[in-house]
Design a protein around this motif. Structure first.
Motif, PDB file in Angstrom:
ATOM      1  N   LEU A 105      43.224  41.506  66.792  1.00 13.03           N
ATOM      2  CA  LEU A 105      43.463  40.647  65.625  1.00 13.03           C
ATOM      3  C   LEU A 105      44.421  39.498  65.952  1.00 13.03           C
ATOM      4  O   LEU A 105      44.109  38.334  65.703  1.00 13.03           O
ATOM      5  CB  LEU A 105      44.036  41.506  64.486  1.00 13.03           C
ATOM      6  CG  LEU A 105      44.160  40.894  63.087  1.00 13.03           C
ATOM      7  CD1 LEU A 105      44.433  41.977  62.078  1.00 13.03           C
ATOM      8  CD2 LEU A 105      45.212  39.827  62.985  1.00 13.03           C
ATOM      9  N   THR A 106      45.595  39.820  66.463  1.00 11.78           N
ATOM     10  CA  THR A 106      46.598  38.771  66.672  1.00 11.78           C
ATOM     11  C   THR A 106      46.119  37.762  67.715  1.00 11.78           C
ATOM     12  O   THR A 106      46.356  36.555  67.584  1.00 11.78           O
ATOM     13  CB  THR A 106      47.953  39.388  67.065  1.00 11.78           C
ATOM     14  OG1 THR A 106      48.296  40.391  66.096  1.00 11.78           O
ATOM     15  CG2 THR A 106      49.056  38.349  67.097  1.00 11.78           C
ATOM     16  N   PHE A 133      52.825  40.326  57.173  1.00 14.34           N
ATOM     17  CA  PHE A 133      52.838  41.281  58.283  1.00 14.34           C
ATOM     18  C   PHE A 133      53.528  40.614  59.476  1.00 14.34           C
ATOM     19  O   PHE A 133      53.220  39.474  59.801  1.00 14.34           O
ATOM     20  CB  PHE A 133      51.398  41.657  58.637  1.00 14.34           C
ATOM     21  CG  PHE A 133      51.280  42.875  59.506  1.00 14.34           C
ATOM     22  CD1 PHE A 133      51.104  44.128  58.945  1.00 14.34           C
ATOM     23  CD2 PHE A 133      51.353  42.765  60.886  1.00 14.34           C
ATOM     24  CE1 PHE A 133      50.987  45.251  59.748  1.00 14.34           C
ATOM     25  CE2 PHE A 133      51.238  43.893  61.691  1.00 14.34           C
ATOM     26  CZ  PHE A 133      51.052  45.139  61.120  1.00 14.34           C
ATOM     27  N   ASP A 136      51.657  38.434  62.094  1.00 15.70           N
ATOM     28  CA  ASP A 136      51.143  37.159  61.584  1.00 15.70           C
ATOM     29  C   ASP A 136      52.261  36.122  61.537  1.00 15.70           C
ATOM     30  O   ASP A 136      52.076  34.958  61.894  1.00 15.70           O
ATOM     31  CB  ASP A 136      50.552  37.339  60.180  1.00 15.70           C
ATOM     32  CG  ASP A 136      49.396  38.328  60.175  1.00 15.70           C
ATOM     33  OD1 ASP A 136      49.610  39.478  60.597  1.00 15.70           O
ATOM     34  OD2 ASP A 136      48.291  37.955  59.777  1.00 15.70           O
ATOM     35  N   ASP A 218      43.695  36.313  56.881  1.00 14.43           N
ATOM     36  CA  ASP A 218      43.836  37.567  57.616  1.00 14.43           C
ATOM     37  C   ASP A 218      43.281  38.668  56.729  1.00 14.43           C
ATOM     38  O   ASP A 218      43.839  38.951  55.658  1.00 14.43           O
ATOM     39  CB  ASP A 218      45.304  37.831  57.966  1.00 14.43           C
ATOM     40  CG  ASP A 218      45.420  39.080  58.835  1.00 14.43           C
ATOM     41  OD1 ASP A 218      44.607  40.014  58.653  1.00 14.43           O
ATOM     42  OD2 ASP A 218      46.319  39.126  59.691  1.00 14.43           O
ATOM     43  N   ALA A 220      42.767  41.916  57.563  1.00 17.46           N
ATOM     44  CA  ALA A 220      42.997  43.250  58.131  1.00 17.46           C
ATOM     45  C   ALA A 220      42.848  44.350  57.074  1.00 17.46           C
ATOM     46  O   ALA A 220      42.248  45.392  57.335  1.00 17.46           O
ATOM     47  CB  ALA A 220      44.384  43.326  58.762  1.00 17.46           C
ATOM     48  N   HIS A 221      43.390  44.111  55.869  1.00 15.39           N
ATOM     49  CA  HIS A 221      43.359  45.135  54.831  1.00 15.39           C
ATOM     50  C   HIS A 221      42.251  44.912  53.803  1.00 15.39           C
ATOM     51  O   HIS A 221      42.173  45.641  52.815  1.00 15.39           O
ATOM     52  CB  HIS A 221      44.722  45.209  54.125  1.00 15.39           C
ATOM     53  CG  HIS A 221      45.734  45.928  54.943  1.00 15.39           C
ATOM     54  ND1 HIS A 221      46.070  47.240  54.729  1.00 15.39           N
ATOM     55  CD2 HIS A 221      46.445  45.530  56.028  1.00 15.39           C
ATOM     56  CE1 HIS A 221      46.968  47.616  55.627  1.00 15.39           C
ATOM     57  NE2 HIS A 221      47.212  46.601  56.425  1.00 15.39           N
ATOM     58  N   TYR A 243      40.149  48.838  63.243  1.00 17.12           N
ATOM     59  CA  TYR A 243      40.622  50.241  63.307  1.00 17.12           C
ATOM     60  C   TYR A 243      41.103  50.752  61.960  1.00 17.12           C
ATOM     61  O   TYR A 243      41.369  51.923  61.812  1.00 17.12           O
ATOM     62  CB  TYR A 243      41.715  50.406  64.367  1.00 17.12           C
ATOM     63  CG  TYR A 243      42.830  49.381  64.318  1.00 17.12           C
ATOM     64  CD1 TYR A 243      43.861  49.493  63.394  1.00 17.12           C
ATOM     65  CD2 TYR A 243      42.835  48.294  65.193  1.00 17.12           C
ATOM     66  CE1 TYR A 243      44.865  48.552  63.345  1.00 17.12           C
ATOM     67  CE2 TYR A 243      43.840  47.346  65.147  1.00 17.12           C
ATOM     68  CZ  TYR A 243      44.857  47.477  64.216  1.00 17.12           C
ATOM     69  OH  TYR A 243      45.849  46.541  64.159  1.00 17.12           O
ATOM     70  N   LYS A 244      41.224  49.870  60.947  1.00 16.68           N
ATOM     71  CA  LYS A 244      41.664  50.321  59.625  1.00 16.68           C
ATOM     72  C   LYS A 244      40.437  50.827  58.854  1.00 16.68           C
ATOM     73  O   LYS A 244      39.865  51.829  59.233  1.00 16.68           O
ATOM     74  CB  LYS A 244      42.415  49.190  58.926  1.00 16.68           C
ATOM     75  CG  LYS A 244      43.757  48.913  59.649  1.00 16.68           C
ATOM     76  CD  LYS A 244      44.497  47.679  59.168  1.00 16.68           C
ATOM     77  CE  LYS A 244      45.820  47.548  59.940  1.00 16.68           C
ATOM     78  NZ  LYS A 244      46.412  46.198  59.843  1.00 16.68           N
TER      79      LYS A 244
HETATM   80  C1  LIG Z   1      47.167  45.737  61.003  1.00 23.30           C
HETATM   81  C2  LIG Z   1      47.561  44.334  60.938  1.00 23.30           C
HETATM   82  C3  LIG Z   1      47.860  43.607  62.108  1.00 23.30           C
HETATM   83  C4  LIG Z   1      47.821  44.257  63.458  1.00 23.30           C
HETATM   84  O1  LIG Z   1      47.611  43.339  64.475  1.00 23.30           O
HETATM   85  P1  LIG Z   1      46.948  43.760  65.865  1.00 23.30           P
HETATM   86  O2  LIG Z   1      46.830  42.479  66.578  1.00 23.30           O
HETATM   87  O3  LIG Z   1      45.649  44.439  65.561  1.00 23.30           O
HETATM   88  O4  LIG Z   1      47.884  44.727  66.530  1.00 23.30           O
HETATM   89  C5  LIG Z   1      48.195  42.264  61.969  1.00 23.30           C
HETATM   90  N1  LIG Z   1      48.248  41.673  60.752  1.00 23.30           N
HETATM   91  C6  LIG Z   1      47.981  42.353  59.617  1.00 23.30           C
HETATM   92  C7  LIG Z   1      48.049  41.650  58.288  1.00 23.30           C
HETATM   93  C8  LIG Z   1      47.655  43.697  59.674  1.00 23.30           C
HETATM   94  O5  LIG Z   1      47.418  44.379  58.542  1.00 23.30           O
END
Ligand SMILES: *Cc1c(COP(=O)(O)O)cnc(C)c1O
Length: 424
Positions: A105-106, A133, A136, A218, A220-221, A243-244
């Motif tokens: 993600l990052t 987060f 970010d 983003d 992710a959630h 992975y979430k």
């Molecule tokens: C879970 C999450 C991440 C995790 O970043 P990785 O690069 O996958 O380690 C980053 N930002 C948000 C908003 C998340 O929820």
């Protein structure tokens, strides 16, 4: 009417729902011989039973075909990322060419900011939510510095202005209007990780565009949690992990979206050979010719073993359908909300918005008695096989995932929390 703390009632709520059977497609960890009530799908989704076969297929292919596995037989590695692109596009509401599974993600956030955060002296700023987060925030801040600008003036954070530490649409609108002429990029979450608040991606993209800024997200959630329509919403780019709620395993290969309007962009990008047009990639020429669409941002040939479990999870999303999953999710989370409201109101404050349109499956629950009591409650729940997650200083996040949680899990949470209160 008070929601009863009855197992018969909880079971009845799942009885008529065909999606409840999908739990059998997952490995649920055991606690003292009994399946956990697992509410950490917002952190690491459970393993689909089908994941192992996809991983073993790759190992077998490697053992028996070695380098020829790239271009021979089933599930060839050369176009392997394409196996997930169509179902993934379905999950996020995108065209097939707008999505790609790659990197983490990052890393994807950085790569897409290279193309879509192009600050100038007049327009240097990035707008994010306060309390974003950390990864970010680090990424955004380091990008601002990388371009020679100053986060003290050019990183604009919108403070929470609504109950539970949430942010009203009016506050977002005001901030975008106020800073509009200086904004290069609005980077916003689909669902905020701490509060569980869900945002209107289309409305935020519209506001950013009206101000003359790029709209990045983003997710992710949000991905696998809410039905998304990224193409219609007009987002310029988006990134997320798998992975979430996507259940693709620890450190799984992540995802990215680039809107079709940028498919053939001549914006700068950091290039790698896997982003080169597939048909001419192996001529190994010196000039980079990007694949149109999101695949043009790929750098490397992907980790096939890291992609394999995602196929199993996407099969399940395809079987269930996001609309039906969302409907089930609203029932599960509504049940959790009702149990907390009717039986635990003196123990827990719900920080997440009450309006179902402004949340996904997660409820963030603040322990009213503070940190020490909160830790004790959290430990009590864990000892009962009820696994949520703890956020400092006083919050427990509970995320019933509609693919594998049952109403009986939610009831176990409420009963365990009540047991703790009665022991106080
Ligand atoms: C879970 C999450 C991440 C995790 O970043 P990785 O690069 O996958 O380690 C980053 N930002 C948000 C908003 C998340 O929820």
């Amino acid at each position: 009417m008070t929601v009863p703390l009855s197992e018969d009632h909880a079971r009845a709520l799942d009885a008529g729902d065909p999606l409840a059977a999908l739990r059998a497609e997952f490995h649920v960890p055991l606690h003292e011989g009994r399946e956990q009530a697992y509410f950490c799908g917002n952190s690491l989704g459970l393993q689909p039973r089908g994941a192992r076969a996809h991983v073993e297929e790759v190992l077998e292919k490697w053992a028996h075909e070695a380098v020829e596995g790239h271009f021979r037989g089933q599930a060839q590695w050369m176009p392997y990322h394409e196996l997930v692109a169509a179902p993934l596009a379905e999950v996020v509401g995108a065209e097939r060419e707008e999505v790609v599974a790659m990197n983490s993600l990052t890393a994807n956030l950085h790569l897409l900011m290279v193309s879509f955060y192009r600050p100038t002296a007049e327009r240097p700023a990035i707008l994010i939510e306060a309390g974003a987060f950390p990864s970010d925030r680090y990424a955004v801040e380091s990008q601002i510095r990388f371009h020679g600008f100053d986060p003290a003036t050019d990183l604009i954070e919108v403070a929470p202005d609504a109950p539970g530490g949430t942010v009203s649409m009016a506050a977002i609108e005001q901030a975008i209007e106020r800073h509009g002429p200086r904004l290069a990029l609005v980077l916003w979450p689909g669902v905020q990780y701490r509060t569980g608040q869900a945002f209107d991606v289309a409305a935020i993209a519209r506001l950013a565009h009206t101000a003359g800024a790029i709209a990045g997200f983003d997710l992710a959630h949000a991905v696998g949690n809410l039905p998304l329509r990224l193409h219609d919403a007009g987002a310029d780019f988006a990134v997320w992990c798998h992975y979430k709620y996507l259940n693709a395993g620890p450190g799984a290969v992540a995802g990215a979206f680039v809107h079709a309007r940028h498919a053939r962009t001549d914006r700068p990008r950091f290039a790698g050979w896997w982003g080169h047009e597939a048909v001419t990639r192996f001529r190994m020429g010196p000039r980079f010719a990007p694949t149109p669409g999101a695949e043009g941002w790929q750098l490397s040939n992907p980790p096939i073993l890291g992609l394999a479990p995602l196929r199993a999870s996407l099969d399940l999303f395809g079987r269930a359908g996001m609309a039906a999953l969302r409907a089930r999710s609203q029932r599960l989370t509504g049940y959790l909300e009702a149990l907390v409201r009717d039986h635990l109101d003196d123990v827990l404050e719900i920080l997440t918005p009450k309006d179902p349109a402004q949340r996904g499956c997660q409820l963030s629950l603040r322990v009213r008695a503070g940190r020490d009591a909160g830790r004790a409650l959290f430990d009590h729940l864990s000892a009962d096989g009820v696994l949520g997650d703890w956020r400092e200083p006083d919050t427990i996040r509970i995320s019933p995932a509609p693919l594998y949680n049952h109403h009986a899990d939610v009831l176990r949470f409420a009963r365990s929390a009540l047991g703790w209160r009665q022991s106080q």
